[in-house]
Design a protein around this motif. Structure first.
Motif, PDB file in Angstrom:
ATOM      1  N   VAL A  74      -2.497  -3.885  -9.845  1.00  0.00           N
ATOM      2  CA  VAL A  74      -2.262  -4.844 -10.705  1.00  0.00           C
ATOM      3  C   VAL A  74      -0.751  -5.108 -10.667  1.00  0.00           C
ATOM      4  CG1 VAL A  74      -2.098  -5.744 -13.086  1.00  0.00           C
ATOM      5  CG2 VAL A  74      -3.953  -4.604 -12.119  1.00  0.00           C
ATOM      6  N   VAL A  75       0.083  -4.214 -10.948  1.00  0.00           N
ATOM      7  CA  VAL A  75       1.501  -4.312 -10.847  1.00  0.00           C
ATOM      8  C   VAL A  75       2.008  -4.611  -9.702  1.00  0.00           C
ATOM      9  CG1 VAL A  75       3.645  -2.883 -11.104  1.00  0.00           C
ATOM     10  CG2 VAL A  75       1.650  -2.358 -12.737  1.00  0.00           C
ATOM     11  N   VAL A  76       1.463  -4.018  -8.502  1.00  0.00           N
ATOM     12  CA  VAL A  76       1.963  -4.049  -7.124  1.00  0.00           C
ATOM     13  C   VAL A  76       1.682  -5.370  -6.523  1.00  0.00           C
ATOM     14  CG1 VAL A  76       1.966  -3.274  -4.924  1.00  0.00           C
ATOM     15  CG2 VAL A  76       2.106  -1.544  -6.630  1.00  0.00           C
ATOM     16  N   ALA A  98       0.851  -1.217  -0.123  1.00  0.00           N
ATOM     17  CA  ALA A  98       0.232  -0.087   0.095  1.00  0.00           C
ATOM     18  C   ALA A  98       0.945   1.191  -0.099  1.00  0.00           C
ATOM     19  CB  ALA A  98      -0.962   0.037   1.227  1.00  0.00           C
ATOM     20  N   LEU A  99       2.012   1.030   0.629  1.00  0.00           N
ATOM     21  CA  LEU A  99       2.874   2.375   0.606  1.00  0.00           C
ATOM     22  C   LEU A  99       3.321   2.516  -0.567  1.00  0.00           C
ATOM     23  CD1 LEU A  99       4.079   4.338   2.759  1.00  0.00           C
ATOM     24  CD2 LEU A  99       6.049   2.662   3.136  1.00  0.00           C
ATOM     25  N   CYS A 100       4.103   1.520  -1.220  1.00  0.00           N
ATOM     26  CA  CYS A 100       4.445   1.462  -2.426  1.00  0.00           C
ATOM     27  C   CYS A 100       3.372   2.167  -3.545  1.00  0.00           C
ATOM     28  CB  CYS A 100       4.955   0.089  -2.922  1.00  0.00           C
ATOM     29  SG  CYS A 100       5.197  -0.087  -4.513  1.00  0.00           S
ATOM     30  N   LEU A 101       2.306   1.633  -3.413  1.00  0.00           N
ATOM     31  CA  LEU A 101       1.015   2.403  -4.217  1.00  0.00           C
ATOM     32  C   LEU A 101       0.790   3.935  -3.963  1.00  0.00           C
ATOM     33  CD1 LEU A 101      -1.999  -0.074  -4.254  1.00  0.00           C
ATOM     34  CD2 LEU A 101      -0.819   0.919  -6.080  1.00  0.00           C
ATOM     35  N   SER A 102       0.842   4.272  -2.801  1.00  0.00           N
ATOM     36  CA  SER A 102       0.607   5.494  -2.352  1.00  0.00           C
ATOM     37  C   SER A 102       1.664   6.563  -2.581  1.00  0.00           C
ATOM     38  CB  SER A 102       0.092   5.637  -0.902  1.00  0.00           C
ATOM     39  OG  SER A 102       1.196   4.936  -0.059  1.00  0.00           O
ATOM     40  N   ILE A 103       2.824   6.249  -2.927  1.00  0.00           N
ATOM     41  CA  ILE A 103       3.836   7.315  -2.963  1.00  0.00           C
ATOM     42  C   ILE A 103       3.757   8.372  -4.194  1.00  0.00           C
ATOM     43  CG2 ILE A 103       6.263   7.524  -3.642  1.00  0.00           C
ATOM     44  CD1 ILE A 103       6.943   5.457  -1.521  1.00  0.00           C
ATOM     45  N   PRO A 104       3.628   7.598  -5.434  1.00  0.00           N
ATOM     46  CA  PRO A 104       3.346   8.367  -6.640  1.00  0.00           C
ATOM     47  C   PRO A 104       1.903   9.391  -6.649  1.00  0.00           C
ATOM     48  CG  PRO A 104       3.351   6.321  -7.354  1.00  0.00           C
ATOM     49  CD  PRO A 104       3.708   6.142  -5.961  1.00  0.00           C
ATOM     50  N   ARG A 105       1.135   8.549  -6.107  1.00  0.00           N
ATOM     51  CA  ARG A 105      -0.470   9.290  -5.812  1.00  0.00           C
ATOM     52  C   ARG A 105      -0.250  10.530  -4.733  1.00  0.00           C
ATOM     53  NH1 ARG A 105      -3.424   9.446 -10.226  1.00  0.00           N
ATOM     54  NH2 ARG A 105      -4.943  10.415  -9.022  1.00  0.00           N
ATOM     55  N   SER A 106       0.398  10.177  -3.670  1.00  0.00           N
ATOM     56  CA  SER A 106       0.654  11.261  -2.738  1.00  0.00           C
ATOM     57  C   SER A 106       1.171  12.374  -3.462  1.00  0.00           C
ATOM     58  CB  SER A 106       1.215  10.821  -1.407  1.00  0.00           C
ATOM     59  OG  SER A 106       0.586   9.610  -0.824  1.00  0.00           O
ATOM     60  N   ALA A 107       2.259  12.281  -3.785  1.00  0.00           N
ATOM     61  CA  ALA A 107       3.119  13.293  -4.507  1.00  0.00           C
ATOM     62  C   ALA A 107       2.093  14.080  -5.404  1.00  0.00           C
ATOM     63  CB  ALA A 107       4.305  12.887  -5.032  1.00  0.00           C
ATOM     64  N   MET A 108       1.368  13.398  -6.271  1.00  0.00           N
ATOM     65  CA  MET A 108       0.536  14.307  -7.223  1.00  0.00           C
ATOM     66  C   MET A 108      -0.432  14.892  -6.236  1.00  0.00           C
ATOM     67  SD  MET A 108      -0.504  11.747  -9.987  1.00  0.00           S
ATOM     68  CE  MET A 108       0.968  10.487 -10.304  1.00  0.00           C
TER      69      MET A 108
END
Lengths: 518, 317
Positions: free
Chosen positions: B254-256, B184-194
């Motif tokens: 899907v990727v994660v 979840a953390l890995c998923l949220s990094i780019p989206r958080s930045a956006m």
């Protein structure tokens, strides 16, 4: 002020990641999960392993319907037939305790092994054996599951004796009788697909789609029992995942790795065993379509492609170069002299192309299944090598299902790279597909001599004579450059130190019954 | 009330359209489910028999109508590949993916909302430049790579979880939760930045507006104006953005899921597409469509609660 805020942001970002991570592991009252699992795992470790596999099993686990090599590889441990293959390539009686063959090779008498039970507790009776054989030779839906069994003319049986009478001798009949013996009532109730039951050393426990398959040792196995209590196959589709699974301790054994992949594993924890895949990797050519309908063009490619170069470049030197549709595990049939029938010779290749009417070279397309990296890699090296004779290669990478329907079924392709195997230790399987009218002759190879040889070989009762005929067929394929043969790919297996007993078969199977922790 | 019916109608229509196009797509791509099941050794007769059995020879529209009526009567069909009811196959994966999506959504919200406001306070100057740089870096790193990095760092080195061994969600929730957390953390990094970037520019925009100047000239301090007025105005945009995020998380998962070896919906979808397991794909795609529409609807409702102007228009698009 601003600096402090910036520091705050950075700390927060890191903290969000790290602290919550630590926090969540702390809440489970178990700050070091794996440390806690290890003491628990040590006693059970002696009898349990997890094997990583790269693809899920077939839809049906019914052994008579399973098609994928990966499924047969795993399910090998669950089922046994009247006969059973050994690691040395021989056949030994399994469900049968004894077999006698008449002089003329037309009558086979099997004695049923006494006291056998299926995994579900049912006794193995003669009617189950007959049912299993009948199921594979039944032609009511068009073609039998094993068409070769049509040679059986008559089946007679009593409680412990089974007599098969053949219409003509067939040297490979026993190979086909490795077909799994299944309990009739259970199978007819349609339960084999999801909850398979056999007589092998391991019994099927459970399957979770795309996650895992679990086996347990079958305590009432007739032969040498398995050493491990429990074997889990875990499905991890990507290579990174498999490697990390090994490193993290989640997996103990992974088959079918490449040298690049195994080099990422620490040699303190793992050792590597090298076997071969028992397949014929080749640039398969559509012999019915121009320009490959011309033998000179096919020969030109054979002279131009350097198989050892492919093995060195794309496979780190692992792999056995081949020159025909046969691999070394079938030592009886394998003719090593054919490997270098076409030495690398660019000039000769250019001459042949010019003779065939392509003095300026030609364009060709190689269709490769994108999910098989070894084939994709080989295609890339070939495309480079062929530049030397002005052959311009386009690599068309397609999805596996597309490959199956377009290339394999519809034969709508120019050339392709794939690996062909033989599943029940019958060399004939590798050769029968090049007979003109064979249903699986996807390369459209058509050669009158070859067909005549095949007709003779397939009904030949004498083993030595049949072997000679097979060798002649191999030579025919090489001389006519039916395909550009590359190699039998190396099969590297990463094994956790302490785990021993891996046995390689001349088949695509993984026998878990011999594995054990030291 | 009318509103609710209209929304439900839209939802239904979207799902039907999506399912139809999925059906159509499979009709057009090459690959044969019968061949996928029987493999390379199948004979033409066997293939034909199986196609008949699976009903693949029937007219495309008829098959779609059949599927649709099944769907509405609660019969989702059977997976071609696993020969078990589609729902039995999907349910446990859906659970995992929903939990993963929920966790990363919470993470995104918790990380990005405070950061977004702070980053406004920083605007201009060297720290801001560094912050922006870091932000862009987070946006640019693909989750696939971060996933491998995390698996190695947190999994293999620090042993917070075991890559390659996803524990059962029910029997060992703690361990499964830990495993999911890093995904979840890995998923949220780019989206958080956006989200941070989006919020920052919205806040900057709002702060230049007349009402802010008025509020400040009346003697309010910046902090108060920020909390009482600006934040509320920023929120509607942020909620819409987060709703989109919610939809995209599922796609990115899907990727994660592949990298972390999580048995979720994304992995099932990819595998089912390559196996030509239409009944499964069909249901997953409809579920995803439902998810996207649902997220949008929730965002609209929330926005209407926050901003009364939207209630009058009836629709906030």
């Amino acid at each position: 002020m601003k600096k402090r805020i910036l520091a705050g942001i950075l700390v927060l970002v890191l903290a969000a990641g790290l602290c919550t991570g630590c926090g969540s592991s702390g809440t489970s009252k178990d700050p070091q999960p794996t440390a806690a699992e290890t003491p628990e795992a040590t006693p059970t470790r002696a009898s349990e392993i997890t094997i990583g596999i790269a693809q899920d099993l077939d839809s049906s686990l019914d052994p008579h319907h399973a098609t994928a090599a990966g499924t047969k590889e795993v399910m090998f441990n669950i089922f046994e037939g009247l006969m059973k293959p050994t690691a040395s390539g021989d056949l030994i009686p399994a469900v049968a305790s004894d077999v006698t063959v008449s002089e003329d090779g037309l009558t086979y008498v099997f004695t049923l092994r006494q006291g056998l039970t299926f995994h579900n507790g049912d006794p193995v009776e003669m009617r189950d054996v007959v049912f299993s054989i009948e199921r594979n030779r039944d032609t009511s839906s068009g073609t039998a599951l094993i068409p070769a069994l049509s040679v059986i003319e008559n089946i007679e049986y009593s409680d412990d004796k089974l007599t098969l009478t053949l219409s003509e001798p067939m040297a490979e009949l026993l190979n086909f009788l490795t077909l799994a013996i299944l309990p009739q009532d259970y199978t007819e109730a349609g339960k084999q697909d999801t909850q398979p039951v056999g007589v092998g050393p391991y019994r099927f426990v459970s399957r979770t789609a795309q996650d895992s398959i679990v086996f347990e040792r079958f305590e009432d196995y007739w032969g040498t029992p398995g050493k491990l209590d429990r074997v889990t196959f875990r499905i991890i589709e990507n290579v990174e995942g498999l490697i990390q699974g090994l490193q993290s301790g989640a997996l103990d054994l992974v088959m079918h790795m490449t040298a690049t992949q195994t080099s990422q594993l620490s040699s303190d924890q793992f050792y590597i065993e090298e076997g071969s895949m028992n397949l014929v990797q080749a640039l398969y050519l559509n012999n019915a379509e121009a320009p490959f309908d011309d033998v000179r063009v096919r020969q030109a490619l054979s002279y131009a492609i350097d198989k050892r170069g492919i093995i060195d470049l794309a496979f780190d030197g692992y792999g056995i170069p081949l020159g025909t549709s046969m691999f070394p595990s079938f030592s009886k049939y394998y003719d090593e002299s054919l490997t270098d029938y076409y030495p690398v010779d660019t000039e000769k290749a250019k001459e042949l192309l010019a003779e065939a009417g392509y003095p300026d070279g030609l364009d060709m397309t190689i269709t490769v299944p994108a999910n098989y990296q070894p084939h994709v890699d080989a295609a890339q090296v070939i495309s480079e090598q062929l530049k030397a004779i002005n052959v311009n290669v386009t690599i068309k990478s397609v999805e596996w299902q597309t490959w199956l329907s377009e290339v394999y079924s519809d034969r709508n392709f120019q050339s392709t790279i794939t690996g062909l195997t033989s599943d029940n230790m019958t060399a004939s399987k590798l050769l029968s597909r090049f007979e003109t009218n064979a249903g699986n002759n996807f390369t459209n190879y058509s050669n009158a001599d070859y067909d005549a040889l095949w007709a003779k070989a397939s009904s030949c009762p004498d083993d030595a004579e049949q072997t000679e005929l097979y060798r002649a067929m191999e030579r025919n394929l090489t001389e006519n450059a039916a395909n550009v043969y590359i190699q039998d790919m190396a099969d590297l297996v990463a094994i956790r130190k302490g785990l021993t007993g891996l046995t390689f078969y001349p088949l695509y199977v993984l026998d878990v019954s011999t594995l054990c922790w030291e | 009330m009318k509103q609710v019916f209209r929304r439900l109608g839209m939802l239904l229509l979207t799902m039907i359209i999506v399912s139809f196009f999925t059906f159509l797509a499979f009709e057009l791509v090459s690959g044969d489910p019968a061949l996928a099941r029987l493999g390379t050794e199948a004979t033409p007769e066997q293939l034909e028999a199986l196609r008949e059995e699976m009903g693949l020879n029937r007219n495309f529209l008829l098959r779609y109508a059949d599927w649709l009526s099944g769907f509405f009567t609660g019969d989702l069909g059977e997976s071609y590949v696993y020969r078990i009811p589609v729902w039995t196959l999907i349910a446990p994966k859906l659970e995992v993916t929903l939990l993963l999506a929920f966790m990363s959504f919470v993470l995104i919200t918790v990380i990005s909302l405070p950061l977004g406001i702070w980053s406004y306070r920083l605007s201009g100057g060297v720290p801001d430049a560094i912050g922006t740089c870091f932000n862009q870096l987070c946006m640019a790193i693909p989750p696939f790579f971060v996933g491998i990095l995390f698996s190695w760092l947190f999994g293999i080195l620090l042993r917070f979880f075991t890559p390659g061994n996803f524990p059962d969600l029910h029997s060992s929730f703690g361990a499964a939760f830990r495993h999911l957390f890093f995904a979840a953390l890995c998923l949220s990094i780019p989206r958080s930045a956006m989200t941070v970037r989006m919020m920052r520019s919205t806040v900057i925009g709002e702060m230049q507006k007349a009402y802010v100047r008025t509020a400040i000239s009346r003697g309010n301090d910046r902090r108060g104006v920020m909390l009482r007025h600006v934040l509320k105005n920023t929120l509607t945009g942020t909620i819409t953005f987060l709703a989109q995020t919610m939809a995209e998380i599922i796609g990115a998962s899907v990727v994660v899921e592949q990298v972390f070896g999580i048995p979720g919906l994304g992995r099932l979808l990819v595998a089912s597409i390559s196996n030509r397991d239409y009944p499964v794909v069909q249901v997953i795609v409809v579920l995803l469509a439902f998810w996207v529409v649902l997220a949008g609807t929730i965002a609209d409702i929330l926005n209407q609660k926050i901003d009364p102007r939207l209630r009058l228009g009836g629709d906030s698009e």
